[in-house]
Design a protein around this motif. Structure first.
Motif, PDB file in Angstrom:
ATOM      1  N   ASP A 186      39.868  41.509  34.590  1.00 49.50           N
ATOM      2  CA  ASP A 186      39.540  41.337  35.947  1.00 49.50           C
ATOM      3  C   ASP A 186      40.222  41.840  36.849  1.00 49.50           C
ATOM      4  O   ASP A 186      39.708  42.298  38.020  1.00 49.50           O
ATOM      5  N   GLN A 223      39.014  44.670  39.435  1.00 51.71           N
ATOM      6  CA  GLN A 223      38.948  44.644  40.920  1.00 51.71           C
ATOM      7  C   GLN A 223      39.709  45.428  41.741  1.00 51.71           C
ATOM      8  O   GLN A 223      39.354  45.992  42.534  1.00 51.71           O
ATOM      9  N   LEU A 231      40.142  35.927  40.373  1.00 49.94           N
ATOM     10  CA  LEU A 231      39.375  36.813  39.637  1.00 49.94           C
ATOM     11  C   LEU A 231      38.461  36.235  38.594  1.00 49.94           C
ATOM     12  O   LEU A 231      37.470  37.097  38.594  1.00 49.94           O
ATOM     13  N   ALA A 291      35.446  35.505  40.637  1.00 47.48           N
ATOM     14  CA  ALA A 291      34.732  36.638  41.187  1.00 47.48           C
ATOM     15  C   ALA A 291      33.507  37.136  40.694  1.00 47.48           C
ATOM     16  O   ALA A 291      32.450  37.651  41.106  1.00 47.48           O
ATOM     17  N   MET A 324      38.028  38.214  46.786  1.00 47.39           N
ATOM     18  CA  MET A 324      37.622  39.353  45.717  1.00 47.39           C
ATOM     19  C   MET A 324      36.482  39.938  46.194  1.00 47.39           C
ATOM     20  O   MET A 324      35.452  39.492  46.453  1.00 47.39           O
TER      21      MET A 324
END
Ligand code: SF4
Ligand code: SF4
Ligand code: SF4
Ligand code: FES
Lengths: 216, 707
Positions: free
Chosen positions: A51, A55, B92, B95, B126
């Protein structure tokens, strides 16, 4: 500590590319490609790798298309710092290190993208325009026929003119033009006719001028 | 066990060699956040929530879940870097996670939600992540996959691979997007899934869920997870004995069954199978043939090893009388005798077994097999006095310390029907008893036409017995054919035997003259319902007809035949009043249980009533009331179930049935049971629902002392 992943960084470029940057490579675009390759390669087992790199990729992509936000560079740094610190495999560690290094080595270029909407290598599509050099155009009309969005005006024997509102920066015209008349421009725009005129009738050549609304 | 001394957050902690830092901390009641680790699984070290700093190496966090504890180690669980890494990791995950916790079925029961709270993290910093692979493989039996909620912790992957050895779930990639899926994205049923539910059990989010309705919600979770056992009134440990059958350990399987009931063989023939109605496999294809497996185990038990551990307490010198040698009375007598009491059972019938002997026909339950189970009860020291009716319980009580009334619901009910007074009518109970004990009835002779009123299993027993006594038989019932109460196979077998079924008909009258019935007048039913306990039938005018009949049999319910002369206070329906809510009656020392208390119920319900009454009576007599037995040492079943080809597609084994020609004129056994290879196959179909209880529950942060 056991390692959960044995992914290597072979899909990634080497660090020296950051320092020996050729003029025509954009560090932001280069970093976007690094993140894109890493994201494809990641095994998916670790949050920061899976992730986190995703991102990073989303943020850099936004920066290259003029959708960057305040604080993005700090966030990128935080993400790459943490990914590096937590890295379980060569892939994520190397990715983070490359991004981190690019951010610090080319901070001016990252800032230019984010705050000044500039890409000095004229790579990031949102930050350059496409023009026909009126002194080179022979009026062959090949470019107009190859443009899929019909952003090029002109007929046989006329100097062709690009409408940058329509242009998608696909680059097809650059490839087809036998006169190599196509140009990219950042802040500095070449002088071109507003609309097609007869070949040979525009003689002022390329000159600096202020872009409407630009900063220079 | 080698112990280690370490210090976690300045608290001295003793750990066991081989433990990870996380395990040592949690065992010492010190919370370290963790998400991808699970107590039953190998650590993956992927979520990074468990990071800690070790031995003063500030700023160099390591994951506690996969770092071994060492002697003399100092661990810090909170620092700026640690906090930052944890928050970032949570952000994360969030998100890509839906924000609508309240609409999730795991709401308030979710590890992710609890961690969000603990770390006060949100995903707002995020970029929102839009996932496309979440639509893959969402339609499966038994398991709902809401993969937009998945945070890819990989617990499901590890439980399926490492713990179960099934290896269905994998980390997969769709372009650059990671997701949890199957090989070639095949549906679970086609990818080898054994529907063990382990993945659902370990999923920390709402991503994997049991399909709504698979498990009951009104029971403690460990019970509801094993629906067959939960539905069995005796709570027989079904997955356990099914597994033992699979292993060919039939004696052990019988021991497991016998821990809960003393009639395994009779039940193997005739149990009403509450368990199969609950079986989780029903929603995959068909329920496990549990009853057939039970019968198979009993019939192949060469060892009778249950006897070795059968509990016999020393004599208490107390005397107990049981009235009624049915499943309830004999069960109670058995456990009371084993509790050390001297027990005598009285029954007015010439044979012991209650409805098993007097009601259920021999072609469904061979009498020798029933007798063997009765003998086993007698061997435990129970005296059985047959042909011995008890008129008054008060008198009997004078000679005993306690009395149990388990007389059943032995008298048939007939419905008010004009023409009943013509004679030539009897109840199904009367018919079945006469056939069972005398081999005939005074009315039914070859060539006569018998019409049975009713659509339940007793109606079919009466019909098929009449058929075997030479009669030509009709069955009339109110319900439409597909709504009849009798078991499907009963109806089918009856039809094969030439019994005519008139479904969806209401009886109007019995036609004929005194001493000579001509037929039953019926009318088509449009619909019927019960209003305040009263039956309301809508009929179709003009559809009256007469079904020619010589004899009418009422299979329309049963009741107790207790009267006030018996000496117990009865309620308005004729059942003994039980003032305490347990099994004790209005008379001191007199208890009542079984059908005599509940009205007609299944054999297994009677057995359960008998056990409960035995426990209560033992308590009353000064015992502990504990009648439980451990007849087989608990085995530790392997969680590693591995793969079985076409597991999800395996169909239920059907018992072989004696042909209609061979069976319809005799009382030969109809259901011949399943073969050895069928038993093997059938037991293999079981989802082993109990294995899920081996998986530990994850404790949430708020339950720790140091957090
Ligand atoms: S489905 Fe559940 S257990 Fe499996 S990876 Fe996703 S969140 Fe973890
Ligand atoms: S075999 Fe068990 S753990 Fe594996 S996918 Fe099927 S139900 Fe889940
Ligand atoms: S699958 Fe097996 S354990 Fe599960 S409910 Fe059915 S019989 Fe019981
Ligand atoms: S719990 Fe240790 S990394 Fe997830």
């Amino acid at each position: 500590m056991m390692s959960i992943c044995e992914k290597t960084g072979t899909v990634l470029p080497e660090m020296n590319e950051i320092f020996n940057r050729a003029d025509e490579t954009c560090p932001v675009d280069w970093a976007l490609n690094v993140a894109a390759s890493a994201r494809l390669e990641s095994c998916g087992k670790g949050t920061l790798c899976r992730d986190g790199i995703n991102q990073i990729w989303q943020i850099i992509r936004d920066i290259t298309i003029d959708k960057g936000k305040n604080g993005d560079l700090e966030l990128l740094k935080e993400l790459s710092d943490m990914i590096l610190l937590a890295a379980d495999c060569e892939l994520s560690g190397k990715t983070a290190l490359l991004i981190q290094t690019s951010l610090s080595t080319h901070s001016d270029e990252w800032n230019a993208h984010l705050t000044r909407k500039r890409c000095s290598a004229l790579v990031c599509a949102a930050y350059y325009t496409v023009h026909v050099d009126p002194s080179k155009c022979s009026g062959c009309n090949q470019c107009a026929s190859v443009c899929s969005v019909k952003s090029i005006a002109g007929e046989q024997g006329l100097i062709h003119v690009v409408d940058n509102e329509l242009c998608t920066r696909c680059g097809a015209c650059f490839d087809i033009c036998p006169e190599h008349a196509f140009l990219k421009a950042g802040a500095m725009k070449p002088r071109c006719p507003e609309s097609p005129i007869a070949v040979g009738s525009f003689s002022e050549g390329v000159r600096r001028r202020r872009r409407p609304g630009g900063e220079e | 066990m080698e112990t280690l001394n370490m210090v976690i957050d300045h608290i001295p902690v003793t750990a066991v060699a081989g433990q990870t830092i996380l395990e040592a901390a949690l065992a010492a009641d010190i919370y370290i956040p963790h998400l991808c680790s699970h107590p039953n699984l190998h650590p993956q070290g992927g979520c990074k929530l468990c990071v800690v700093e070790v031995d003063g190496k500030d700023g160099l966090p390591v994951t506690a879940c996969n770092t071994e504890a060492r002697d003399g180690m100092t661990v810090i669980t909170k620092s700026p870097v640690i906090d930052k890494m944890r928050s970032l990791s949570m952000e994360l995950m969030l998100a890509g996670h839906p924000h609508d916790c309240t609409s999730c079925r795991s709401y308030l029961n979710c590890e992710l939600q609890s961690l969000m709270q603990y770390l006060s993290a949100t995903g707002v910093r995020m970029r929102e992540v839009h996932r496309t692979a979440i639509g893959i493989n969402t339609k499966n039996p038994l398991i709902d996959r809401e993969m937009e909620r998945c945070i890819q912790c990989g617990r499901c992957v590890r439980v399926c691979q490492d713990l179960r050895g099934v290896n269905v779930l994998k980390y997969k990639k769709k372009d650059a997007e990671a997701y949890i899926g199957t090989e070639e994205d095949l549906p679970l049923a086609d990818s080898g899934c054994r529907f063990c539910g382990a993945c659902v059990e370990v999923c920390p989010t709402g991503a994997l869920q049991d399909r709504e309705g698979v498990f009951r919600k009104d029971l403690p979770r460990e019970q509801s997870l094993i629906p067959c056992q939960a539905e069995c009134p005796a709570h027989t440990d079904i997955p356990r004995y099914v597994r033992l059958v699979k292993e060919g350990r039939y004696g052990e399987a019988v021991a497991v069954i016998r821990e809960k009931l003393p009639f395994p063989h009779a039940l193997g023939y005739v149990c009403t199978r509450y368990c199969e109605k609950g079986c989780k496999r029903t929603d995959l294809n068909e329920a496990i043939a549990i009853r057939d497996l039970k019968r198979f185990a009993v019939e192949n038990d060469k060892t009778e090893l249950w006897k070795a551990r059968s509990k016999q307490k020393p004599s208490t010198g107390k005397k107990v009388a049981v009235i009624g040698a049915g499943p309830c009375g004999l069960t109670a007598a058995y456990y009371l005798a084993k509790s050390g009491h001297e027990v005598t059972v009285f029954d007015r019938n010439p044979k012991a077994g209650g409805m098993l002997a007097a009601g259920i026909p021999a072609y469904r339950l061979p009498r020798a097999d029933l007798q063997k189970e009765v003998d086993t009860i007698a061997e435990a020291g129970v005296k059985i006095e047959l042909n011995h009716p008890i008129e008054n319980v008060g008198e009997l009580k004078q000679d005993y310390d306690a009395v149990l009334v388990a007389v059943g619901a032995q008298s048939g009910k007939s419905i008010p029907l004009s023409g009943y007074e013509l004679g030539c009518s009897l109840t199904a109970v009367e018919l079945l008893r006469a056939a069972a004990f005398d081999g005939k009835t005074s009315l039914i002779e070859p060539g006569k036409i018998v019409t049975v009123l009713g659509g339940g299993n007793v109606a079919f027993d009466a019909a098929r017995v009449s058929r075997r006594l030479g009669a030509s038989v009709n069955v009339i019932c109110l319900e439409a054919k597909d709504k009849m109460l009798a078991d499907r196979e009963e109806i089918q077998q009856a039809e094969e035997e030439g019994i005519r079924i008139y479904a969806g008909k209401a009886n109007l009258s019995i036609e004929g003259s005194p001493g000579k019935v001509e037929g039953v007048k019926v009318i088509d039913v449009d619909s019927f319902r019960f209003e305040e306990g009263k039956l309301v039938v809508n009929t179709v005018p003009g559809t009256e007809s007469v079904i020619p009949s010589d004899i009418v049999v009422f299979a329309t319910g049963q009741k107790t035949d207790l009267t006030s002369e018996f000496g117990l206070e009865l309620n308005k329906f004729g059942y003994p009043v039980l003032p305490s809510g347990g099994h004790s009656t209005s008379l001191e020392g007199v208890f009542a249980a079984g059908d005599a208390v509940t009205g007609t119920k299944a054999v297994i319900d009677g057995i359960v009533g008998g056990r409960a009454a035995a426990s209560e009576i033992d308590h009353y007599l000064g015992g502990s009331g504990d009648i439980s037995e451990v007849l087989l040492e608990k085995e530790n079943p392997s969680p590693y179930i591995g793969t079985i080809e076409d597991f999800a597609q395996k169909v239920r084994s059907e018992a072989s049935i004696l042909g209609a020609e061979e069976r319809q004129d005799s009382f030969r056994l109809v259901d011949l049971g399943i073969s050895c290879s069928q038993a093997d196959c059938e037991s293999e179909r079981c989802l082993q629902c109990d294995l899920r209880n081996q998986l530990k529950k994850v404790r949430l942060w708020n339950s720790y002392q140091y957090k």
